[in-house]
Design a protein around this motif. Structure first.
Motif, PDB file in Angstrom:
ATOM      1  N   UNK A 278      72.454  61.190  48.811  1.00 43.34           N
ATOM      2  CA  UNK A 278      72.957  62.423  49.546  1.00 43.34           C
ATOM      3  C   UNK A 278      74.072  62.800  49.029  1.00 43.34           C
ATOM      4  N   UNK A 279      75.082  62.092  48.640  1.00 42.80           N
ATOM      5  CA  UNK A 279      76.252  62.183  48.357  1.00 42.80           C
ATOM      6  C   UNK A 279      76.341  63.398  46.987  1.00 42.80           C
ATOM      7  N   UNK A 280      77.354  64.340  47.310  1.00 44.06           N
ATOM      8  CA  UNK A 280      78.596  64.300  48.089  1.00 44.06           C
ATOM      9  C   UNK A 280      78.416  65.112  49.630  1.00 44.06           C
ATOM     10  N   UNK A 281      76.805  65.718  49.624  1.00 47.47           N
ATOM     11  CA  UNK A 281      76.712  65.759  50.951  1.00 47.47           C
ATOM     12  C   UNK A 281      76.454  67.151  51.189  1.00 47.47           C
ATOM     13  N   UNK A 282      76.462  68.091  50.239  1.00 47.85           N
ATOM     14  CA  UNK A 282      76.554  69.415  50.464  1.00 47.85           C
ATOM     15  C   UNK A 282      74.941  69.993  51.200  1.00 47.85           C
ATOM     16  N   UNK A 298      70.416  60.912  58.648  1.00 45.12           N
ATOM     17  CA  UNK A 298      70.728  59.520  58.064  1.00 45.12           C
ATOM     18  C   UNK A 298      70.825  60.059  56.336  1.00 45.12           C
ATOM     19  N   UNK A 299      72.312  59.925  56.179  1.00 48.59           N
ATOM     20  CA  UNK A 299      72.595  60.406  54.643  1.00 48.59           C
ATOM     21  C   UNK A 299      72.729  59.153  54.011  1.00 48.59           C
ATOM     22  N   UNK A 300      71.823  58.887  52.950  1.00 50.65           N
ATOM     23  CA  UNK A 300      71.933  57.562  52.238  1.00 50.65           C
ATOM     24  C   UNK A 300      72.571  57.708  50.916  1.00 50.65           C
ATOM     25  N   UNK A 301      73.252  56.882  50.379  1.00 51.73           N
ATOM     26  CA  UNK A 301      73.609  56.934  48.876  1.00 51.73           C
ATOM     27  C   UNK A 301      74.268  55.318  48.510  1.00 51.73           C
ATOM     28  N   UNK A 306      80.986  57.579  46.554  1.00 48.10           N
ATOM     29  CA  UNK A 306      80.475  58.756  47.186  1.00 48.10           C
ATOM     30  C   UNK A 306      80.464  58.941  48.596  1.00 48.10           C
ATOM     31  N   UNK A 307      79.868  57.878  49.216  1.00 46.37           N
ATOM     32  CA  UNK A 307      79.738  57.773  50.433  1.00 46.37           C
ATOM     33  C   UNK A 307      80.770  58.376  51.260  1.00 46.37           C
ATOM     34  N   UNK A 327      73.557  52.436  50.853  1.00 47.78           N
ATOM     35  CA  UNK A 327      72.320  51.651  50.858  1.00 47.78           C
ATOM     36  C   UNK A 327      71.542  52.140  49.655  1.00 47.78           C
ATOM     37  N   UNK A 328      70.716  51.270  49.008  1.00 44.95           N
ATOM     38  CA  UNK A 328      69.881  51.647  47.775  1.00 44.95           C
ATOM     39  C   UNK A 328      68.616  52.282  48.581  1.00 44.95           C
TER      40      UNK A 328
END
Length: 451
Positions: A278-282, A298-301, A306-307, A327-328
């Motif tokens: 998800x990062x950077x999250x735009x 839930x935004x995973x990286x 980067x989180x 998270x992987x």
């Protein structure tokens, strides 16, 4: 020492950096520490990214005037700086380019090497001149749609006999990429994409609230922009964090192409959504706005660094429904199984559809890299599929033009997972005005077997 010398010295240091970091990240770190006016930042950025993109063109031209190129990275990059300014930047007189390049080398006690670089630059100056755009020829270097450089001798391959080799050199791409794009899209589209990849990538802002207030604030500070629907295109982007109303969350950085992938998801308030990688999250931020901040994202990286950018955006944009998680994404926990209404997988990829923005990507790519990426993409897609509820939606997208990373990945997945069907797909070519492209596939999971 003049400010012009200081800025060129900074460019030289960035080009010679051996840390392995992307040059855009090195520049960002430098700009954060130094008080550099916006105009000079644009000059520095254009030189760094332009030289990075045009490396193959510069090297080929230098080899026409030298039996062997220097191995010293400082000398080589000084030569690239001189050639790039002379050929691609009309704003600087040739005598100033030569003088400053030689002076930089002398500062590093490279007196003998400064004579070598001086000789090549002066010969290129004597034996080339700008012309209005000419047809492709072995003595013509196209600069943009309106201007070319003509040399006195045959510097390039004959485009009538070796067109892809000619394009590979004058547009500065690996030959294998030019060959595959030519075979896939033909002469006209291939050339348009090659040209676009050497343009300065624009920055787009998605307006979240009070369009007129943003326009007023930008205009009052002399920030040039154009309106593109719900987006503002910055004509001369500087440091994003320093722009008006950034801290208040009035806008986020995302282009129309990437935004269209989110819009195709059609997220509804109250949904539970998983944003993988998800990062950077735009995209997460846009999803949150479409959810009206109601529901769960839930935004995973996998990257803790980067989180952090996701956490900062969550606070700045006042997004309560966003939950960043380190998270992987290829190994999601069991509790995620069939628990999301929608899953977005913006997969790691070759970036071949965003080469204007990521100039180094073309030099990091090879056919083996693409195969390794495909393996990862397939693994991530299977992980994403397990998280989708029956009746839910899975969106797979990349910043790549390559069929191995897009159509082939999806076809393989659908053959092995017949409870999913493809509802929508599209490919966006990286052409003006945005210069960003990519591929998108919207899959739905059947409510029950056979339904």
């Amino acid at each position: 020492m003049s400010s012009g010398m200081e800025f060129r010295r900074l460019v030289w240091e960035v080009l010679c950096d051996t840390s392995g970091k992307f040059r855009k990240d090195i520049l960002r770190e430098k700009f954060a520490k130094l008080n550099i006016p916006a105009f000079e930042k644009r000059f520095i950025s254009e030189m760094v990214h332009g030289i990075t993109r045009r490396k193959q063109t510069l090297e080929h031209i230098a080899r026409q005037y030298s039996k062997a190129l220097p191995k010293d990275i400082w000398v080589l990059n000084a030569l690239w700086m001189g050639l790039y300014q002379m050929l691609f930047m009309q704003s600087v007189p040739a005598y100033a380019i030569i003088d400053t390049t030689v002076e930089l080398l002398k500062e590093r006690k490279k007196h003998k090497e400064s004579g070598y670089v001086n000789a090549i630059l002066r010969r290129v100056q004597r034996e080339s001149h700008g012309v209005e755009n000419q047809k492709q020829s072995d003595d013509i270097l196209p600069i943009d749609l309106h201007r070319s450089i003509q040399f006195q001798t045959k510097v390039f391959p004959n485009p009538e006999k070796k067109l892809c080799e000619y394009w590979s050199i004058v547009y500065s791409y690996p030959l294998w990429i030019v060959n595959r794009w030519y075979e896939r899209w033909g002469k006209e589209d291939c050339q348009r994409i090659l040209e676009a990849g050497n343009s300065v990538a624009p920055v787009f802002l998605r307006v979240r609230k009070n369009f007129s207030e943003i326009e007023k604030a930008f205009t009052s500070q002399g920030i040039e922009f154009s309106v593109q629907g719900n987006f503002l295109q910055l004509l001369h982007p500087g440091r994003i964090e320093a722009l008006p109303l950034y801290q208040e969350g009035y806008w986020t950085v995302i282009g129309p192409s990437a935004a269209s992938f989110v819009e195709a998801m059609n997220p509804k308030p109250g949904m539970k959504i998983l944003d993988m990688c998800a990062a950077p999250g735009s995209k997460s931020a846009y999803i949150a706005d479409l959810l009206e901040n109601s529901g769960t994202i839930i935004a995973v990286d996998i990257s803790a660094e980067r989180i952090q950018s996701l956490e900062e955006n969550k606070i700045r944009l006042k997004i309560d429904c966003l939950q960043p998680v380190i998270m992987d994404a290829s190994c999601l926990p069991k509790e995620y199984t069939e628990s999301f209404d929608q899953v977005l997988l913006d997969a790691p990829c070759s970036n071949s559809a965003v080469l204007a923005k990521r100039g180094e990507a073309r030099w990091r790519l090879n056919s083996q890299n693409i195969q390794e990426l495909c393996h990862l993409q397939k693994k991530l897609l299977l992980s994403a599929a397990r998280a989708v509820k029956k009746g839910g939606t899975l969106v797979y997208c990349t910043c790549s033009l390559e069929p191995e990373e897009n159509q082939a990945v999806i076809q393989n997945f659908l053959e092995e997972n017949q409870e999913f069907v493809c509802e929508e797909k599209k490919q966006i070519f990286p052409l003006p005005p945005e210069l960003d492209g990519g591929s998108f596939f919207k899959l739905s999971r059947k409510n029950q077997e056979g339904a």
